[in-house]
Design a protein around this motif. Structure first.
Motif, PDB file in Angstrom:
ATOM      1  N   THR A 283     -11.083  -3.694   1.876  1.00  0.00           N
ATOM      2  CA  THR A 283     -10.112  -2.807   1.255  1.00  0.00           C
ATOM      3  C   THR A 283      -9.441  -3.573   0.102  1.00  0.00           C
ATOM      4  O   THR A 283      -9.710  -4.755  -0.105  1.00  0.00           O
TER       5      THR A 283
ATOM      6  N   GLU B 175     -12.227   5.693  -4.576  1.00  0.00           N
ATOM      7  CA  GLU B 175     -12.897   6.277  -3.408  1.00  0.00           C
ATOM      8  C   GLU B 175     -13.954   5.319  -2.863  1.00  0.00           C
ATOM      9  O   GLU B 175     -14.133   5.211  -1.650  1.00  0.00           O
TER      10      GLU B 175
ATOM     11  N   ASP C 117      -4.213  10.400   2.042  1.00  0.00           N
ATOM     12  CA  ASP C 117      -4.070   9.867   0.676  1.00  0.00           C
ATOM     13  C   ASP C 117      -4.546   8.417   0.647  1.00  0.00           C
ATOM     14  O   ASP C 117      -4.017   7.587   1.384  1.00  0.00           O
ATOM     15  N   ARG C 118      -5.559   8.124  -0.171  1.00  0.00           N
ATOM     16  CA  ARG C 118      -6.003   6.725  -0.320  1.00  0.00           C
ATOM     17  C   ARG C 118      -4.884   5.875  -0.904  1.00  0.00           C
ATOM     18  O   ARG C 118      -4.779   4.690  -0.620  1.00  0.00           O
TER      19      ARG C 118
ATOM     20  N   HIS D  92       0.864  -1.183   0.000  1.00  0.00           N
ATOM     21  CA  HIS D  92       0.000   0.000   0.000  1.00  0.00           C
ATOM     22  C   HIS D  92       0.897   1.229   0.000  1.00  0.00           C
ATOM     23  O   HIS D  92       1.571   1.521   0.990  1.00  0.00           O
TER      24      HIS D  92
ATOM     25  N   THR E 189       1.369   5.203  -0.154  1.00  0.00           N
ATOM     26  CA  THR E 189       0.641   6.435   0.144  1.00  0.00           C
ATOM     27  C   THR E 189       1.593   7.627   0.121  1.00  0.00           C
ATOM     28  O   THR E 189       2.817   7.471   0.187  1.00  0.00           O
TER      29      THR E 189
ATOM     30  N   ASP F  26      -4.497   2.957  -8.660  1.00  0.00           N
ATOM     31  CA  ASP F  26      -5.046   3.878  -7.660  1.00  0.00           C
ATOM     32  C   ASP F  26      -6.147   3.190  -6.861  1.00  0.00           C
ATOM     33  O   ASP F  26      -6.988   2.482  -7.431  1.00  0.00           O
ATOM     34  N   VAL F  27      -6.156   3.410  -5.559  1.00  0.00           N
ATOM     35  CA  VAL F  27      -7.261   2.928  -4.721  1.00  0.00           C
ATOM     36  C   VAL F  27      -8.454   3.845  -4.971  1.00  0.00           C
ATOM     37  O   VAL F  27      -8.339   5.064  -4.776  1.00  0.00           O
TER      38      VAL F  27
END
Lengths: 152, 152
Positions: free
Chosen positions: B150, B143, B115-116, B108, B110, B140-141
């Motif tokens: 997740t 919204e 920041d997602r 992950h 960030t 990109d994760v």
């Protein structure tokens, strides 16, 4: 017992126990079985578009792809629609590994001739011969690259 | 030789060779060493922004990330600039595996609070204690997600 015999008996004991100890630490036979299961499922489902291959997916399939709901049925429904609209969709497994209960696939996903496609890594968790959980990361292959290699 | 001694000698031979045969099939000790090397490098480089950690990267580093040129120096130059502009950049390793000469990281990434971030899989190839090749996939994760999980 003579020293020679003692050493020999120790040798035999090691011969029997060393591979077992090794196997407990890393159950490579199960890992290989998991990898075969996942690769077989993946090829049938994503290349032959045989959605019945999802028989090895658990009903309570935990889905981490943010665009697909949890569960086997929503997964099959999603891709039944996708394959109908994209009959040329193919997912070539470039490399794969299995470790613990996870199988990781590095994949080139394309949608017909001339499609640069997407780089994908799929991660599947296998429990008792069923695929129970899935994560993925997907990126479009760009037209140009800063190096002479492909993404694969 | 008596049968007992023959059996004992055979036992010793197995003791020496069985683990080696196993190790050739799957050298889990080297795999664990490769994983430790890569995780240590990754944490120092991408979390502490210590670019000297690239000492374990081979000069002829083969780069499959399409935005970074081949070679160790261009890799270090690229991220020296990136870290200067993004001092809050962090790459959390969520899970990792090693198999054969490859180490796979699910990450992950960030860039500061709120920041997602991005889901990443990095694949590194290790040869004789050096990181010699790299692939990645980055997404990109989003919204919102179609499930309650997740991407990790």
């Amino acid at each position: 017992m003579s020293k020679t015999i003692k050493a020999a008996v120790l040798g035999m004991a090691l011969a029997i126990h060393a591979p077992l100890a090794f196997a407990q630490e890393r159950d490579t036979a199960t890992e290989a079985g998991n990898e075969e299961l996942v690769r077989g499922f993946y090829d049938s489902f994503f290349n032959k578009h045989d959605t019945s291959a999802a028989s090895v997916v658990a009903d309570g399939y935990i889905q981490h792809n943010p665009y697909v709901p949890d569960g086997k049925d929503p997964f099959v429904d999603y891709f039944t629609g996708y394959f109908a609209e994209n009959p040329e969709a193919r997912n070539e497994i470039v490399r794969s590994v299995a470790s613990g209960d996870l199988v990781w696939l590095h994949v080139h996903s394309t949608n017909g001739a001339g499609d640069r496609g997407q780089a994908v890594v799929d991660i599947f968790r296998v429990e008792n011969g069923k695929i129970v959980e899935h994560w993925d990361v997907i990126q479009d292959v760009p037209e140009e690259a800063a190096n002479g290699n492909t993404m694969f």
